[in-house]
Scaffold this active site. Structure first.
Site, short mmCIF file in Angstrom:
data_model
loop_
_atom_site.label_atom_id
_atom_site.label_comp_id
_atom_site.label_asym_id
_atom_site.label_seq_id
_atom_site.Cartn_x
_atom_site.Cartn_y
_atom_site.Cartn_z
N SER A 1 -3.32 0.84 8.98
CA SER A 1 -1.99 1.23 8.54
C SER A 1 -1.79 2.72 8.60
CB SER A 1 -1.78 0.83 7.08
OG SER A 1 -2.13 -0.51 6.89
N HIS B 1 -0.08 -3.25 14.51
CA HIS B 1 0.06 -3.22 13.06
C HIS B 1 0.99 -4.31 12.58
CE1 HIS B 1 1.55 -1.25 9.19
NE2 HIS B 1 0.31 -1.62 8.97
N ASN C 1 5.20 2.41 7.11
CA ASN C 1 4.41 2.90 5.98
C ASN C 1 4.70 4.36 5.67
OD1 ASN C 1 3.34 0.43 5.58
ND2 ASN C 1 1.33 0.89 6.44
N1 LIG Z 1 -2.72 -5.19 2.88
C1 LIG Z 1 -1.65 -4.93 3.61
O1 LIG Z 1 -0.52 -5.14 3.17
C2 LIG Z 1 -1.81 -4.39 5.02
C3 LIG Z 1 -0.72 -4.45 5.89
C4 LIG Z 1 -0.88 -4.03 7.20
C5 LIG Z 1 -2.10 -3.52 7.62
N2 LIG Z 1 -3.14 -3.45 6.74
C6 LIG Z 1 -4.41 -2.94 7.25
O2 LIG Z 1 -5.23 -4.04 7.56
C7 LIG Z 1 -6.60 -3.71 7.37
C8 LIG Z 1 -7.24 -4.70 6.41
O3 LIG Z 1 -6.62 -4.58 5.14
P1 LIG Z 1 -6.62 -5.77 4.09
O4 LIG Z 1 -5.61 -5.43 3.06
O5 LIG Z 1 -6.53 -7.06 4.80
O6 LIG Z 1 -8.07 -5.60 3.46
P2 LIG Z 1 -8.91 -6.65 2.60
O7 LIG Z 1 -9.80 -5.84 1.74
O8 LIG Z 1 -8.02 -7.65 1.97
O9 LIG Z 1 -9.79 -7.43 3.70
C9 LIG Z 1 -10.78 -6.81 4.48
C10 LIG Z 1 -11.78 -7.86 4.96
O10 LIG Z 1 -12.69 -7.28 5.87
C11 LIG Z 1 -13.96 -7.84 5.66
N3 LIG Z 1 -14.99 -6.96 6.23
C12 LIG Z 1 -15.48 -5.83 5.69
N4 LIG Z 1 -16.42 -5.31 6.52
C13 LIG Z 1 -16.53 -6.13 7.58
C14 LIG Z 1 -17.32 -6.15 8.76
N5 LIG Z 1 -18.22 -5.20 9.00
N6 LIG Z 1 -17.17 -7.17 9.64
C15 LIG Z 1 -16.28 -8.13 9.41
N7 LIG Z 1 -15.49 -8.18 8.30
C16 LIG Z 1 -15.60 -7.18 7.41
C17 LIG Z 1 -14.04 -8.00 4.17
O11 LIG Z 1 -15.01 -8.97 3.81
C18 LIG Z 1 -12.61 -8.44 3.82
O12 LIG Z 1 -12.48 -9.84 3.82
C19 LIG Z 1 -6.62 -2.28 6.87
O13 LIG Z 1 -6.80 -1.42 7.97
C20 LIG Z 1 -5.22 -2.11 6.30
O14 LIG Z 1 -4.80 -0.79 6.30
C21 LIG Z 1 -3.02 -3.90 5.46
#
Ligand SMILES: NC(=O)c1ccc[n+]([C@@H]2O[C@H](COP(=O)([O-])OP(=O)(O)OC[C@H]3O[C@@H](n4cnc5c(N)ncnc54)[C@H](O)[C@@H]3O)[C@@H](O)[C@H]2O)c1
Length: 596
Positions: free
Chosen positions: A121, A142, A192
């Site tokens: 993000s 994204h 964002n």
């Molecule tokens: N939450 C949101 O609203 C949102 C929206 C758009 C983009 N994003 C982006 O998406 C990405 C993920 O965010 P999220 O909110 O889903 O995070 P989250 O914490 O909910 O999920 C992350 C997942 O990655 C897994 N993980 C960690 N290390 C790993 C590895 N080495 N190999 C495989 N899996 C691994 C974890 O177990 C976890 O399930 C981030 O870059 C975030 O900025 C988030």
């Protein structure tokens, strides 16, 4: 010919990853879904199952299609499973070093032609790309939360991303039924960059007890038509993710203090209050991962009992003024059964207001929303006067005269002499300090702000502004009156912009700055906010409706009072106002409305 994507990999099955898996599998694409450990994999599988089961229950997905969808998904631990996919989307936590490590590994594991995408993000796609030997095949894709629902995808190209990779990914987005906007690599991209300053500001309001979580969220939902309030949205995003995004945007985006995470956020993350995913964030949820909010110790008592909290009885209401707001407010009170005394500066003005109220009530009758008898009864409850003396026996006065402090102060001084003791005196000001008005009387404890939104008969929100001298009884009375009017009254402190304008206008101003910097177009920015965040209008559409002069005046007030450098009005906004491009009312603002 666009490249065919028959198998994609998704790395990280958290809040975003699980949703991204669903998007691909729903559209007939095989997915290799990868997590770091077996338990994490099971959580991801359960999230996908929960989401698709809900879609079936809602009749949005046939059972057979759900089963076929699940067959397309292959759950695996470890990146080695991604050796033969056409595209990988990484959705692991928002840490640069972690993402760089994963990309280096993906570069080793995946075929040379595989496109490597990040769902980051706020981190630099360019910095992630240089961890591989193929930065020209690295791109940002994204998605928005929840990925299966939100239509927008921001496609982020770096200076080295190959044009055909961009074109292939754009075609893929179209196949997924998404609308893409393609942009350069900048912290926060479009959505964002515009959203997080607002979210952080809302957290700051909550942290400083400026208003309750329920009131902050209700204000933005009801005042701006947003699908969720900012604190509920923070819970959905995940507070840990939101913290990292803010922190990165602060560091990458020119150290704008508005992106410096509010201290409370860090404390909540440390305490494990991560939002929906952990079952508790700003709100408490039924269980981890559930969208259902359950009451907790901060939940306000049921409205009825809270209203009994010292609220005074109100039967007769005075409304002073003859403009749009006064007219709407007279109608609202009369329809709700209050006796109303309207005071204007002359019987001619009264006649005009009376006509306007009649016309509006008649519209209700024509539309079948109001019975003729109820219209007549409402009109019968209003008396028309040109002298304040007729307010001697009302229980509440709502002032809605011109937005000039000297005029309002003089009026309140007169009301102080005329009105009986115990009356609640309310001002509808949208930009002046309520305390200035209150101190023109000898009874500041009885003075509140009642900030109605335009058009008052339609808009469901009223901001109840309490000054440092307002008594709890006066606040309770104001809130009870809002409820009796069928409106939601949200209580806030006496600061420039109250809740809604303070949160809304800096965001609009930021959108103008983004346009001015030529980062994107007005159309794409509007799309991004509507399709990525579910806003009813994009910022430029809204600015043209509100009026650029109005927006500039509000933004100036906010800047003057809060001295926040980031609130300085965008020069482009000032220039457009100077040029007389004020929006729809002058047929030209950010867009040309002359042909409509
Ligand atoms: N939450 C949101 O609203 C949102 C929206 C758009 C983009 N994003 C982006 O998406 C990405 C993920 O965010 P999220 O909110 O889903 O995070 P989250 O914490 O909910 O999920 C992350 C997942 O990655 C897994 N993980 C960690 N290390 C790993 C590895 N080495 N190999 C495989 N899996 C691994 C974890 O177990 C976890 O399930 C981030 O870059 C975030 O900025 C988030």
């Amino acid at each position: 010919m666009a490249r065919e994507f028959s198998t994609v990999g998704v790395v990280g099955l958290g809040t975003m990853g699980a949703g991204i898996v669903e998007v691909f599998a729903r559209n007939g694409i095989d997915v290799v879904a990868v997590e770091i450990s077996a338990p994490a994999l099971e959580r991801g599988r359960a999230t996908l199952k929960g989401s698709t089961d809900r879609a079936v229950a809602k009749g949005k997905l046939a059972e057979a299609d759900r089963d076929a969808l699940h067959e397309r998904v292959h759950f695996k631990v470890g990146l080695d499973a991604l050796h033969s996919v056409d595209l990988v989307i990484e959705a692991v936590p928002e840490h640069l070093d972690l993402k760089q490590r994963i990309f280096a590994e993906l570069d080793r594991v995946c075929r040379p032609e595989t496109i490597l995408a990040t769902n980051t993000s706020s981190l630099s796609v360019t910095e992630i790309s240089v961890a591989t030997s193929r930065p020209n095949q690295v791109i940002g894709i994204h998605f928005f939360n929840p990925a299966p629902v939100m239509k927008l995808v921001e496609v982020v190209r770096t200076v080295v991303t190959a044009p055909e990779v961009v074109a292939d990914v754009e075609a893929l987005c179209a196949r997924l039924g998404k609308v893409d906007v393609t942009i350069n690599d900048r912290a926060g991209f479009i959505a964002n960059a515009l959203l997080f300053g607002y979210l952080n500001h809302a957290v700051g309001m909550f942290e400083s007890h400026y208003a309750t979580r329920e009131d902050i969220d209700a204000a933005m939902k009801l005042g701006c038509g947003l699908p969720m309030g900012p604190l509920a949205l923070m819970d959905l995003i995940g507070l840990d993710t939101a913290y990292e995004i803010l922190d990165t945007m602060y560091r990458r985006g020119g150290r704008d203090r508005r992106h410096a995470p509010v201290p409370l956020l860090k404390q909540m993350v440390t305490a494990g209050l991560l939002g929906r995913k952990s079952g508790r964030g700003f709100y408490t949820y039924e269980r981890p991962g559930s969208p259902v909010v359950v009451p907790d110790e901060a939940t306000p008592l049921a409205t009825e009992s809270a209203l009994a909290d010292g609220a005074r009885a109100i039967t007769k209401v005075g409304v002073v003024g003859s403009g749009t707001m006064a007219t709407g407010i007279i109608e609202v009170f009369a329809k709700a059964g209050y006796e109303v005394v309207s005071v204007t500066r002359g019987m001619e003005k009264s006649a005009k207001v009376c006509e306007a109220v009649k016309t509006s009530l008649n519209k209700g009758v024509v539309r079948g929303k109001l019975a003729e008898a109820d219209r007549d009864a409402a009109l019968g409850r209003i008396s028309w006067s040109a002298t304040l003396d007729h307010l001697a026996d009302v229980d509440l006065v709502v002032e809605a005269v011109v937005e000039e402090l000297s005029v309002k102060k003089a009026l309140f001084a007169s009301l102080d002499e005329i009105c009986k003791p115990g009356v609640v005196l309310a001002t509808t000001t949208s930009s002046l300090p309520v305390i200035d008005v209150a101190m023109a009387t000898h009874r500041p404890a009885d003075v509140v702000g009642l900030h109605f939104f335009n058009p008052a008969p339609v808009m469901p929100l009223v901001e109840v502004v309490r000054t440092i001298r307002t008594s709890p009884e006066a606040t309770a009375t104001a809130r009870a009156v809002c409820a009796a009017l069928g409106k939601t009254g949200v209580v806030c402190g006496d600061r420039s912009g109250f809740i809604v304008n303070a949160l809304l206008f800096p965001y609009l101003n930021d959108a103008v700055k983004m346009l001015e910097a030529s980062y994107s177009t007005a159309d794409d920015i509007d799309h991004a906010m509507k399709l990525g965040c579910g806003y009813p209008m994009g910022p430029f559409e809204l600015l043209d409706v509100v009026g650029l002069d109005v927006a500039l005046a509000i933004q100036r007030e906010l800047y003057l009072e809060l001295r926040e450098p980031g609130f300085a009005p965008a020069p482009l906004l000032e220039h457009l106002v100077t040029a007389g491009y004020l929006g729809r009312k002058t047929r030209r603002g950010f867009r040309d409305h002359s042909h409509r």
